[in-house]
Design a protein around this motif. Sequence first.
Motif, mmCIF file in Angstrom:
data_model
loop_
_atom_site.group_PDB
_atom_site.id
_atom_site.type_symbol
_atom_site.label_atom_id
_atom_site.label_comp_id
_atom_site.label_asym_id
_atom_site.label_seq_id
_atom_site.Cartn_x
_atom_site.Cartn_y
_atom_site.Cartn_z
ATOM 1 N N LYS A 144 0.827 -1.205 0.000
ATOM 2 C CA LYS A 144 0.000 0.000 0.000
ATOM 3 C C LYS A 144 0.861 1.254 0.000
ATOM 4 C CE LYS A 144 -2.369 1.019 3.685
ATOM 5 N NZ LYS A 144 -3.418 0.989 4.741
ATOM 6 N N LEU A 148 0.924 4.161 -2.918
ATOM 7 C CA LEU A 148 0.735 5.594 -2.661
ATOM 8 C C LEU A 148 1.937 6.407 -3.128
ATOM 9 C CD1 LEU A 148 -0.972 5.433 0.858
ATOM 10 C CD2 LEU A 148 -2.039 6.025 -1.324
ATOM 11 N N ASP A 177 -5.384 7.107 4.482
ATOM 12 C CA ASP A 177 -4.919 6.785 3.127
ATOM 13 C C ASP A 177 -5.652 7.634 2.086
ATOM 14 O OD1 ASP A 177 -3.151 4.843 4.054
ATOM 15 O OD2 ASP A 177 -4.687 3.281 4.003
ATOM 16 N N THR A 180 -4.033 11.029 2.120
ATOM 17 C CA THR A 180 -2.748 11.007 1.425
ATOM 18 C C THR A 180 -2.946 10.981 -0.088
ATOM 19 O OG1 THR A 180 -1.744 9.806 3.269
ATOM 20 C CG2 THR A 180 -0.587 9.743 1.163
ATOM 21 N N LEU A 181 -3.887 10.160 -0.529
ATOM 22 C CA LEU A 181 -4.144 10.028 -1.965
ATOM 23 C C LEU A 181 -4.585 11.356 -2.569
ATOM 24 C CD1 LEU A 181 -5.857 7.093 -3.743
ATOM 25 C CD2 LEU A 181 -6.787 9.356 -4.088
#
Length: 683
Positions: A144, A148, A177, A180-181
């Motif tokens: 993961k 990212l 997440d 962050t994306l």
Amino acid sequence: MLASQLPFEITIHISNYLSTKDRIECSRVCQAWAIAFQESLWDSIVISDKTTLNNICHPGSAIYQTYRTNGCYVKSLDLGLRLFATDKQLHTLQNHFKNLQYLRTQCSSLSATDFGTNAPNWSMWGTLTKLEMNLGFIKTPHIKAKLLDILACLPRLEQLHIAQDYTSKTVQFTLRDFETLHASLPLLEHLTLDMESQLITTSDLKLVQKNITPATKLKSLVFTVNRSGHRWLYYFAIKYPNIDGLATISFDASEGIETTKAELMTLLGRRTPEIGLGLGPGSLFQKLDKIQTTICQQSSPLHFWIWKKIYSDYHLPLKHLHCAIEEVYDKSNVVKNTFEDCINPYSTSLETLFIQVYENAITTAPWAITDYLVDYRNLVYLRIYTSDAPILVDIILDRCVALKRLGVSTNWLSVGQSALSSLSTRLTLHGLRMLEVYNSTVCSKTFKYISIRCRELNYMCLDYTGVTGYVSINTGKLSIDMPYTHFKTLLLRHIRFTSSRDVKECDRNVNLMALSFKNNKDNNDDELATQGVQEIKKKPKKKLTVCLSSRFPFVSTKRKVVENIKSKKDSKVEDCGKSSWFYTTYSLNSYSLWESNVSRLNEKEVERAREYYDRYSSEIRFVQETTIGAGGNIEGTREKWKKDRFRGYAAIRCDRIDEYIINTNLRRDCSDWDYLYDELDQL
């Protein structure tokens, strides 16, 4: 203006309508055309095998320099299955195709051992605007984080689709997440993450209140939420204020239904100092018009409450709804509540509706899923898949007056007895254009009713479908009569004819089929129906839209359909003696579905078949049935066609057929017809 003086952009646009051979010829016409048509030749590249990949990436190969020189023209790259491209090979492709805008990787396109080792190299593809990546069986540590890191190098992405193999879903996305994306992809408009979600904790909710920056560009989200669905719903409401499509959220009651209700009302209803940011009516998903959701037995009370108290109270402008019902043991009540609480409140706004009822359930009483339909005046596309609930076509046509496309999968598709008896009375014509039937059993009388009411029906697909009806003791005919239907395309794939409604019974299979046009002189049995039709006022054309569907050109002037048997007819009417006759043998596959092997009879065989049925009688059938035996009707061969004549023949009769296709190798899902559906107004 000379052709050589056309602007570059117009020349490129023209090249999209030409074959590869014509593009090559045009590139040799003059210097002005050379660059434009050469660029169009390199616009899209597909690498489908490992040998091609190795040659493109190896400096000593003959084609390496060709790709090195012309790779700057490539806008779209598709990496095929099981290429196992190493990070080094991927770096070579990044050097070749520096202006790439669309990248698709399929299962095992990328190596599972060194995925993301050199993530910064992906910045060479910083021009990408669309990425479809299948992680396949990649299970490397920190997958993961590597994913990212790769996405952080692609700031221009507008569409992102990340998928995993369903047997190895090791990547789970958290709220952080998502943050962050979106920090890396500020232009993202469409996001699909085929991966599991993690729980949202109370501390995560506090983060939502303090540090969440809305992603105002995002328009659609597909993300499977199975746990803490109400908290994810709250987060998405804050994060995506302009979203118009949301899938798939299911609501669990692991913390107790009443506790979950109270928390959700606190989150969405008012401000509190402890957790969350309250959202008043009119501020939740103001543009949301597409929802895909899943309902199961355990969470159904909570799910229905959320639909009534949250979605309805906030007046969501729903136009497209996909509702799946699974793991239900009191199915009839859950389906009824689903319609009453989740579907029918939007009956005036819905344009597309997909209902999928899975079979892992126990039904306490006979019921028809169409019993729960109300009037949907704007619905243009309806799809109902259910294994153990009958579907009545007349109710659908009566309650969905604007319907253009209907797809069904059911154990029994038919017409109500009252509708059949009303064929001699005045009926209202319906504007249905497309009918698709999958994994179903259909009463043969249904087709005549559809033909009488739906005069604009042009496209019909029968796929893994059994047609059952009465075989005449005098003629041996099982009639599928559609006298008012002009088919532009008729698709019959693994269709089975039988005189028994029991799908497992093979003794009553009908092996011969005659496909013919209506004879103009043969009007007597349709005269009453013609007099009993009442015209309906034509409505202005409306642009049709499809929710959450793929595109595949099933019929296109640019692409020939792969088929086993295909024929085109130009004449208006054919005599029954000139019909196309086919012999079908049946077999059961590993999924207990009937499959068919179809072959065409030659002229002499057709003549023998017609002579046989001219003198057909119950006595002849009885003699042959006792001599040959009623059984042994499966796993037959082409040579047995004469022995199976006594079983009768299926006669499909319609007004006209432009094209019929039998037993193609096309994919078995309705997306094959989405291209036609989108182009209905132009066809």
